[in-house]
Design a protein around this motif. Sequence first.
Motif, PDB file in Angstrom:
ATOM      1  N   TYR A 179      -3.450   0.268  -5.406  1.00  0.00           N
ATOM      2  CA  TYR A 179      -2.880   1.621  -5.306  1.00  0.00           C
ATOM      3  C   TYR A 179      -2.642   1.980  -3.835  1.00  0.00           C
ATOM      4  O   TYR A 179      -1.598   2.522  -3.462  1.00  0.00           O
ATOM      5  CB  TYR A 179      -3.833   2.642  -5.954  1.00  0.00           C
ATOM      6  N   TYR A 208      -2.282  -0.110  -1.254  1.00  0.00           N
ATOM      7  CA  TYR A 208      -1.180  -0.914  -0.704  1.00  0.00           C
ATOM      8  C   TYR A 208       0.169  -0.342  -1.119  1.00  0.00           C
ATOM      9  O   TYR A 208       1.100  -0.265  -0.321  1.00  0.00           O
ATOM     10  CB  TYR A 208      -1.287  -2.371  -1.188  1.00  0.00           C
ATOM     11  N   GLU A 209       0.285   0.021  -2.380  1.00  0.00           N
ATOM     12  CA  GLU A 209       1.553   0.588  -2.855  1.00  0.00           C
ATOM     13  C   GLU A 209       1.908   1.849  -2.076  1.00  0.00           C
ATOM     14  O   GLU A 209       3.057   2.055  -1.686  1.00  0.00           O
ATOM     15  CB  GLU A 209       1.477   0.918  -4.354  1.00  0.00           C
ATOM     16  N   LEU A 210       0.898   2.691  -1.861  1.00  0.00           N
ATOM     17  CA  LEU A 210       1.115   3.936  -1.128  1.00  0.00           C
ATOM     18  C   LEU A 210       1.549   3.639   0.307  1.00  0.00           C
ATOM     19  O   LEU A 210       2.482   4.249   0.833  1.00  0.00           O
ATOM     20  CB  LEU A 210      -0.178   4.764  -1.145  1.00  0.00           C
ATOM     21  N   ARG A 258       3.000   0.939   1.420  1.00  0.00           N
ATOM     22  CA  ARG A 258       4.369   0.384   1.394  1.00  0.00           C
ATOM     23  C   ARG A 258       5.388   1.508   1.232  1.00  0.00           C
ATOM     24  O   ARG A 258       6.357   1.595   1.968  1.00  0.00           O
ATOM     25  CB  ARG A 258       4.490  -0.609   0.230  1.00  0.00           C
ATOM     26  N   ARG A 259       5.134   2.380   0.257  1.00  0.00           N
ATOM     27  CA  ARG A 259       6.085   3.462  -0.032  1.00  0.00           C
ATOM     28  C   ARG A 259       6.261   4.371   1.179  1.00  0.00           C
ATOM     29  O   ARG A 259       7.353   4.800   1.504  1.00  0.00           O
ATOM     30  CB  ARG A 259       5.564   4.259  -1.235  1.00  0.00           C
ATOM     31  N   GLU A 260       5.159   4.667   1.851  1.00  0.00           N
ATOM     32  CA  GLU A 260       5.242   5.621   2.970  1.00  0.00           C
ATOM     33  C   GLU A 260       5.436   4.918   4.306  1.00  0.00           C
ATOM     34  O   GLU A 260       5.415   5.561   5.354  1.00  0.00           O
ATOM     35  CB  GLU A 260       3.981   6.501   2.979  1.00  0.00           C
ATOM     36  N   LYS A 261       5.582   3.574   4.273  1.00  0.00           N
ATOM     37  CA  LYS A 261       5.766   2.784   5.504  1.00  0.00           C
ATOM     38  C   LYS A 261       4.679   3.097   6.518  1.00  0.00           C
ATOM     39  O   LYS A 261       4.936   3.395   7.687  1.00  0.00           O
ATOM     40  CB  LYS A 261       7.151   3.040   6.105  1.00  0.00           C
ATOM     41  N   LYS A 262       3.429   3.012   6.049  1.00  0.00           N
ATOM     42  CA  LYS A 262       2.286   3.317   6.915  1.00  0.00           C
ATOM     43  C   LYS A 262       1.338   2.122   6.964  1.00  0.00           C
ATOM     44  O   LYS A 262       1.426   1.221   6.129  1.00  0.00           O
ATOM     45  CB  LYS A 262       1.557   4.552   6.393  1.00  0.00           C
ATOM     46  N   TYR A 295       1.643  -7.973  -0.283  1.00  0.00           N
ATOM     47  CA  TYR A 295       2.221  -6.907   0.555  1.00  0.00           C
ATOM     48  C   TYR A 295       2.342  -7.364   2.008  1.00  0.00           C
ATOM     49  O   TYR A 295       1.768  -6.748   2.907  1.00  0.00           O
ATOM     50  CB  TYR A 295       1.353  -5.633   0.464  1.00  0.00           C
ATOM     51  N   VAL A 318       3.043  -4.788   4.740  1.00  0.00           N
ATOM     52  CA  VAL A 318       2.116  -3.711   5.109  1.00  0.00           C
ATOM     53  C   VAL A 318       1.165  -4.195   6.211  1.00  0.00           C
ATOM     54  O   VAL A 318       0.470  -5.197   6.044  1.00  0.00           O
ATOM     55  CB  VAL A 318       1.291  -3.236   3.878  1.00  0.00           C
ATOM     56  N   ASP A 361       2.775  17.958  -6.782  1.00  0.00           N
ATOM     57  CA  ASP A 361       3.210  16.585  -6.465  1.00  0.00           C
ATOM     58  C   ASP A 361       3.080  15.703  -7.703  1.00  0.00           C
ATOM     59  O   ASP A 361       3.993  14.948  -8.048  1.00  0.00           O
ATOM     60  CB  ASP A 361       2.326  15.966  -5.361  1.00  0.00           C
TER      61      ASP A 361
END
Length: 354
Positions: free
Chosen positions: A171, A173-175, A177-181, A210, A213, A306
């Motif tokens: 979860y 890692y996905e976050l 990746r999505r937020e490019k952080k 990932y 990331v 959200d």
Amino acid sequence: MDIYKIAVIPGDGIGPEVIREGVRVLDAVASLDGGFRFEWTHFPWGCEYYLKNGRMMPEDGIETLSRFDAIYLGAVGAPGVPDHISLWDLLLVIRKSFDQYVNLRPVKLLRGAPCPLKDARLEDIDMTFVRENSEGEYAGSGSWLYRGKPNEVVIQNGVFSRVGCERVIRYAYELARREKKTLTSVSKGNALNYSMVFWDQIFKEVGRDYPDVETHSLLVDAASMFMVKDPKRFQIVVTSNLFGDILTDLGAAISGGMGLAAGANLNPERRYPSMFEPIHGSAPDIAGKGVANPLAAIWSASQILDFFGRPEWGRRVLSAIEQLLVEGKTLTPDVGGTASTSQVGGAVAAILER
Ligand code: NAD
Ligand code: IPM
Ligand code: MN
């Protein structure tokens, strides 16, 4: 018209005081939008209920809650009821029964919020904690042998399952990746030679999926030092249940205090309702005085928006909080003002409406 059915558990101490303001702000948002509304159902569960009924909630409480889209909770705990009973039989049983394995806690310094770090810039404190929320040190596994005898022994087991670690780490890692952080894992493999070595191994394994990331791994003692000395190192942070509990109170301290710290207990698959709550407790020292800061509860209300796919409204609530802090006229004493809880809630609603 979408209708969101929310179970409200105001709970103890300042819980009911701050939750009232969160409900008011979400009702204001719904009427401004016009396309959805909230249907609130209040449950008077908590320590008072316990003192009358001998339990924190009715026997079918979990089943009752399962029929809602989300749960909005204030705080649990009161002098007169042992904390391990009040918390295990209400807050923790909800987190576990509904497999809310992600505890998402923003640590973000808003403009106008007080910060005790003298050199910190606003953009330096902007992190999201992904706290494991279903097992780990909070698994509730252990025993108490020879109670009261000279050879008394207590054992509290940390339980780290492969599934449990993988899903929360994925979860995060996905976050990231999505937020490019960047993603930082906080653990303690040098001393906790089973659980945290395993955690670190899974963090690396999942990371193979990932490659985009950027990751960091820190020991929890050093991480707590860096949060104070160099908070800009942290963007997305993933960590175990207990470490996440402790580090997010530290996070609250560097980003405006307990009165501003929000959290969401998520079941990401949406098989069960998720639960939204300020991360602070029932604050018996200020309960009943009408001075509790409702902004943490209001910030968690923005997380409800959200989660229901209304992130533009979530952002607007957050920027209303920020505007209130910048104006500095209607704030509770913990953030340097003299206003009451309900004046602050009313002011946030008024900013949204103008
Ligand atoms: P706490 O978070 O209630 O209070 C710590 C300090 O922060 C207190 O000085 C309090 O006045 C201040 N504070 C907290 N929230 C505030 C707000 N909104 N506005 C202004 N000041 C605020 O932690 P504690 O004192 O360690 O615990 C009190 C009780 O709450 C205990 O029974 C504990 O088990 C319980 N607790 C419950 C939750 C929860 O329900 N989620 C979380 C933490 C603690
Ligand atoms: C929190 C609280 C809870 C936790 C307690 C009250 C069980 O401190 O939500 O941070 O430790 O998870
Ligand atoms: Mn806590």
